[in-house]
Design an enzyme around this catalytic site. Structure first.
Site, short mmCIF file in Angstrom:
data_model
loop_
_atom_site.label_atom_id
_atom_site.label_comp_id
_atom_site.label_asym_id
_atom_site.label_seq_id
_atom_site.Cartn_x
_atom_site.Cartn_y
_atom_site.Cartn_z
N ASN A 189 -8.52 -1.89 13.37
CA ASN A 189 -9.93 -2.03 12.99
C ASN A 189 -10.15 -3.26 12.09
O ASN A 189 -11.20 -3.38 11.46
CB ASN A 189 -10.40 -0.77 12.26
CG ASN A 189 -9.55 -0.48 11.02
OD1 ASN A 189 -8.61 -1.21 10.73
ND2 ASN A 189 -9.89 0.57 10.31
N GLU A 247 -10.08 -0.83 4.42
CA GLU A 247 -10.77 -0.43 5.64
C GLU A 247 -12.15 -1.07 5.70
O GLU A 247 -12.76 -1.33 4.66
CB GLU A 247 -10.93 1.10 5.64
CG GLU A 247 -9.63 1.88 5.49
CD GLU A 247 -8.81 1.92 6.76
OE1 GLU A 247 -8.78 0.93 7.50
OE2 GLU A 247 -8.19 2.96 7.02
N HIS A 292 -8.32 -3.97 9.42
CA HIS A 292 -7.95 -3.78 8.01
C HIS A 292 -6.74 -4.63 7.64
O HIS A 292 -5.93 -4.99 8.50
CB HIS A 292 -7.74 -2.30 7.67
CG HIS A 292 -6.49 -1.66 8.22
ND1 HIS A 292 -6.37 -0.30 8.39
CD2 HIS A 292 -5.29 -2.17 8.60
CE1 HIS A 292 -5.17 -0.02 8.85
NE2 HIS A 292 -4.49 -1.13 8.99
N ASP A 327 0.84 -1.20 0.00
CA ASP A 327 0.00 0.00 0.00
C ASP A 327 0.87 1.25 0.00
O ASP A 327 2.08 1.17 0.21
CB ASP A 327 -1.00 0.00 1.17
CG ASP A 327 -0.37 -0.39 2.50
OD1 ASP A 327 0.87 -0.41 2.60
OD2 ASP A 327 -1.12 -0.67 3.44
C1 F6R Z 1 1.12 -1.48 6.48
C2 F6R Z 1 -0.31 -1.75 6.43
C3 F6R Z 1 -1.16 -1.84 7.63
C4 F6R Z 1 -0.50 -2.44 8.86
C5 F6R Z 1 -1.48 -2.51 10.04
C6 F6R Z 1 -0.79 -2.95 11.32
O1 F6R Z 1 1.68 -1.49 5.16
O2 F6R Z 1 -0.81 -1.86 5.38
O3 F6R Z 1 -2.30 -2.60 7.28
O4 F6R Z 1 -0.01 -3.70 8.57
O5 F6R Z 1 -2.09 -1.28 10.24
O6 F6R Z 1 0.15 -1.98 11.67
P1 F6R Z 1 1.15 -2.19 12.91
O7 F6R Z 1 1.99 -3.36 12.54
O8 F6R Z 1 1.94 -0.92 12.99
O9 F6R Z 1 0.31 -2.45 14.10
#
Ligand code: F6R
Length: 245
Positions: free
Chosen positions: A136, A143, A138, A67
């Site tokens: 959440n 989302e 995702h 992403d």
């Molecule tokens: C990162 C991404 C997000 C994270 C997720 C968890 O490229 O796409 O989906 O993987 O938000 O983030 P952390 O690991 O910081 O808790």
């Protein structure tokens, strides 16, 4: 789903690196989709250390971006590609031609997304997707609500993602409001998925991911029906009353 629970975040890094190393060992030309976020950072650092010691050979892998915030310049310190480069691409000595990027400043979002999907297809699909779990539910920036067939696209970040990403960049007002994300329909087709989850703050959403109903309100719950999914969680993140075999 396979579930592996480890004692500590440090153990998550080494067990996660074992998993990735085994896959690359069995398929040196593997395509590996790479999340940013905090959770896999130790795992990537461990892979980098193994590469420097000559224990893994990533010369033939392809690394696929998951992403990217929309509208940032390439050298913006918040760029997720920049984060991926610092944490995965450079430590593993990968060349630009080993990458599938989700970007293109000069192009409109639909064209960027279409080219990305084509590039993933041309690379033979995804052998291993390394994902983190959003607070959440995702995956990438899919989302809630995101269906299993949600395509690669431009999305608006939810309030919760803006809050959690604010911790990366020193405040919520530093978080871009739009992002490009690999679609659920790309992620759910990966031949293997490693979902890494750490910390008590993820416990409830992890419960809903592995144990709750499969629903677009928790996009990660679609992993319950996907092929070869391994959930690697540390003890703090695992809901103790949920048993798995
Ligand atoms: C990162 C991404 C997000 C994270 C997720 C968890 O490229 O796409 O989906 O993987 O938000 O983030 P952390 O690991 O910081 O808790």
């Amino acid at each position: 789903m396979n579930v592996q629970i480890v004692e500590s975040p440090a153990k998550l890094d080494t067990v996660g690196a074992d998993f990735v190393a085994a896959l690359i060992g069995s398929k040196p030309s593997a395509t590996v989709l790479v999340a940013t976020g905090q959770t896999p950072m130790g795992l990537y650092a461990e892979l980098g250390a193994r590469y420097r010691r000559g224990e893994i050979d990533p010369r033939s892998i392809r690394a696929i971006q998951l992403d990217e915030y929309f509208g940032l310049s390439e050298d913006d310190p918040r760029s997720l590609y920049g984060w991926m480069k610092r944490s995965f691409v450079d430590p593993l000595g990968l060349d630009p031609d080993q990458l599938v990027r989700l970007s293109g400043d000069e192009l409109d979002p639909e064209t960027i997304c279409r080219r990305y999907d084509e590039a993933v297809r041309d690379a033979g699909g995804i052998d291993l997707s390394i994902l983190g779990l959003g607070p959440n539910g995702h995956l990438g920036f899919n989302e809630p609500p995101s269906d299993a067939d949600a395509p690669t696209r431009l999305v608006s970040l939810s309030e919760e993602s803006i809050r959690s990403n604010g911790t990366y960049w020193g405040g919520q007002d530093r978080v871009p409001r739009q992002a490009l994300t690999a679609g659920m329909n790309v992620l759910l087709r990966a031949r293997n998925t490693l979902l890494v989850v750490s910390g008590a703050h993820k416990r409830e959403i992890l419960r809903r991911t592995v144990h709750g109903p499969v629903t677009s309100e928790v996009p990660a719950s679609y992993l319950q029906d996907a092929a070869n999914v391994t959930v690697l969680a540390d003890r703090d993140a695992w809901p103790e009353d949920v048993t798995f075999n």
